[in-house]
Design a protein around this motif. Structure first.
Motif, short mmCIF file in Angstrom:
data_model
loop_
_atom_site.label_atom_id
_atom_site.label_comp_id
_atom_site.label_asym_id
_atom_site.label_seq_id
_atom_site.Cartn_x
_atom_site.Cartn_y
_atom_site.Cartn_z
N LEU A 31 0.85 -1.07 0.11
CA LEU A 31 -0.08 -0.09 -0.01
C LEU A 31 0.97 1.14 -0.09
O LEU A 31 0.47 2.15 -0.86
CB LEU A 31 -0.85 0.16 1.25
CG LEU A 31 -1.90 1.48 1.46
CD1 LEU A 31 -2.74 1.24 0.18
CD2 LEU A 31 -2.54 1.25 2.82
N ILE A 32 1.87 1.25 0.89
CA ILE A 32 2.96 2.23 1.00
C ILE A 32 4.21 1.73 0.78
O ILE A 32 4.65 0.98 1.58
CB ILE A 32 2.91 3.30 2.42
CG1 ILE A 32 1.32 3.54 2.71
CG2 ILE A 32 3.83 4.23 2.27
CD1 ILE A 32 0.75 4.50 1.82
N ASP A 33 4.90 1.99 -0.17
CA ASP A 33 6.34 1.54 -0.54
C ASP A 33 7.34 1.88 0.51
O ASP A 33 7.62 3.11 0.47
CB ASP A 33 6.78 2.06 -2.07
CG ASP A 33 8.00 1.06 -2.37
OD1 ASP A 33 8.66 0.49 -1.55
OD2 ASP A 33 8.23 1.11 -3.56
N MET A 34 7.72 1.08 1.44
CA MET A 34 8.63 1.70 2.41
C MET A 34 9.90 2.05 1.78
O MET A 34 10.63 3.09 2.31
CB MET A 34 8.96 0.61 3.41
CG MET A 34 7.67 0.26 4.43
SD MET A 34 7.19 1.46 5.38
CE MET A 34 5.67 1.87 4.46
N LYS A 35 10.58 1.58 0.70
CA LYS A 35 11.71 2.10 -0.07
C LYS A 35 11.38 3.35 -0.38
O LYS A 35 12.25 4.34 -0.43
CB LYS A 35 11.99 1.22 -1.31
CG LYS A 35 12.23 -0.23 -1.01
CD LYS A 35 12.70 -0.97 -2.18
CE LYS A 35 13.08 -2.34 -1.70
NZ LYS A 35 13.52 -3.30 -3.04
N MET A 36 10.25 3.93 -1.11
CA MET A 36 9.85 5.11 -1.27
C MET A 36 9.77 6.20 -0.04
O MET A 36 10.60 7.26 -0.11
CB MET A 36 8.53 5.12 -1.95
CG MET A 36 7.98 6.64 -2.17
SD MET A 36 6.22 6.72 -2.45
CE MET A 36 5.60 6.43 -0.68
N MET A 37 9.56 5.45 1.14
CA MET A 37 9.34 6.46 2.54
C MET A 37 10.65 6.58 2.98
O MET A 37 10.88 7.56 3.50
CB MET A 37 8.61 5.72 3.37
CG MET A 37 7.03 5.76 2.97
SD MET A 37 6.29 6.92 2.82
CE MET A 37 6.03 7.46 4.51
#
Length: 481
Positions: free
Chosen positions: A254-260
């Motif tokens: 849902l939320i890409d942790m790599k992006m975060m």
């Protein structure tokens, strides 16, 4: 870019998006000045009536990133129409609500409209020429501060001239029209993120947000040492850790942790959190300060309308800075604008702590704070958009808006605890509570400036070039398909 035959001119699209975002942000604050009136109208107590804010906040915090992610996957225009429809139906239900319970439920439904924020940024990225993206994002971003302040300004006159019902009738009319226009005129996004939405991460995200925001919003009433407050904070921490671990292993997060973890994302999110602490708490408590009778040794005994007018310069300056932020960012860089804006906002808040004996002093300090926050907000969304791929624009912008809301909850809870720590015999908080609270908010804004220094440097031209190359790549991909 797909079939240009039906693609609306981007300025028409922008007008729809601006109205949509303004309507949503107005709904964040329209009820704040009239809570006491609603308490009397529905014959309820203060704890119950504050759920008109808490319920809306919880709902918006959950649905803002989720609607952004759904827009990335299934079409931003489609989800924009759904978000506007939810806001319109919720407003209609609120205008007609016969009980406080149904009014709270209507406010929860309105919170689904939080999806307009990330969806608007994503649509701008997809539809606008590269040289226009920065200015459009800046103006829409400034509406976050403008709308919140404007809601407090117009709530009193609107409620007095008509009734509190028009605080919901007016948004219903505007958002219903916006939903229809968006369905007809706003083109669908050519950019999609394939894959099904993972249900477990969505449940975990919603759960830890509810636990965190509920504990923060109720802590001033329950007490920070209360078992319920501590239990919810522990639950929020445990659920947040579980959410991150699940996001790391699912096929389509849902939320890409790599992006975060990207430097351009986490630094901008940290700035958003700290700016949220300063902005939401100040707008929430300065009206209370203004409306305190002067017999308490401070305050002006202002009516709701008079109190709103004192805050009008802040809303005006936030809007004006949104218009000029993009040209300024092209000259000195968006990072510099964010840092300078945060410092300026802190200066205004410290002025509020030191000089608040006259209404004009409060108006001037708030105008300075509004100018700073307007500058910073106007560049934050552009930095987030530039830091991620087109397929991640909706969810990244949604999380940034969500983190700002979490900051607002933290700031409001801390401010409430400070202000209500000591009371006068008359029942009003002591002046020192407000003074100390404004100092704390000023420190948070200074911390936002410090966090802004960690944002990776990127010129406005480099951002525009990156977005233009992405647009060319999309067009080539469509042609080759």
């Amino acid at each position: 870019m797909p079939s240009t035959a039906r693609r609306t001119h981007y300025w028409v699209t922008f007008a729809v998006l601006a109205v949509s975002v303004a309507s949503y942000t107005l709904m964040q604050s329209l009820t704040i000045p009239v809570l006491s009136e609603l308490e009397t109208e529905f014959n309820t107590d203060q704890n119950t009536v504050t759920w008109l804010l808490t319920g809306y906040l919880l709902s918006a915090s959950i649905f803002t990133p989720i609607m952004g992610r759904l827009g990335d996957a299934y079409g931003k225009q489609r989800l924009l129409v759904i978000s506007l429809a939810a806001l319109a139906i919720g407003s209609l239900a609120a205008a007609l609500a016969p009980t406080i319970g149904l009014l709270i439920a209507a406010r929860v439904l309105q919170g689904v409209g939080g999806g307009v924020l990330p969806l608007a940024f994503g649509i701008i990225r997809d539809e606008f020429p590269r040289e226009k993206i920065g200015g459009a994002v800046s103006i829409v971003s400034s509406l976050l501060a403008v709308g919140f302040g404007a809601g407090i300004v117009i709530a009193g006159p609107l409620s007095s001239a008509l009734s509190y019902h028009w605080l919901f009738w007016l948004p219903f009319i505007v958002t219903a029209v916006a939903a229809v226009v968006a369905a007809v005129l706003v083109p669908e996004s050519p950019v999609r993120t394939p894959g099904r939405i993972a249900i477990v991460p969505a449940i975990l995200l919603s759960s830890w947000l509810v636990a965190l925001l509920l504990s923060l919003s109720q802590a001033p009433q329950w007490g920070w040492g209360d078992a319920k407050t501590i239990g919810l904070l522990i639950a929020a921490a445990v659920l947040a850790v579980a959410w991150v671990r699940v996001e790391l292993v699912v096929d389509v997060p849902l939320i890409d942790m790599k992006m975060m973890r990207l430097p351009g994302v986490w630094t901008t999110n940290l700035v958003a959190l700290l700016l949220g602490v300063g902005m939401y708490a100040s707008f929430g408590f300065i009206p209370q300060f203004n409306q305190t009778p002067s017999s308490a040794g401070y305050g002006f005994g202002s009516t709701i309308t008079e109190s709103g007018m004192i805050l009008l310069p802040s809303a005006i300056m936030s809007f004006l800075t949104g218009l000029v932020a993009a040209p300024i960012a092209r000259r000195i860089g968006p990072k510099t604008v964010v840092v300078f804006g945060s410092v300026l906002a802190a200066v205004g808040m410290f002025m509020m702590a030191a000089f608040h004996a006259e209404p004009w002093q409060v108006a001037v300090s708030n105008a300075i704070t509004g100018t700073g926050i307007g500058l910073a907000f106007a560049c934050l969304a552009g930095l987030i958009v530039a830091a991620v791929t087109p397929e991640q624009t909706g969810v990244a912008s949604g999380m940034n808006a969500n983190i700002r809301t979490i900051g607002g909850s933290i700031g409001t809870a801390v401010m409430a605890s400070i202000v209500t720590a000591h009371f006068l015999p008359s029942g009003f908080p002591k002046e020192v509570g407000y003074t100390a609270g404004f100092v704390v908010l000023g420190v948070a804004l200074l911390a936002a400036a410090a966090a802004g220094l960690a944002i990776p440097s990127m010129s406005e031209k480099a951002i525009e070039d990156k977005l233009e190359q992405e647009r060319i790549d999309r067009e080539l991909a469509v042609m080759s398909a």
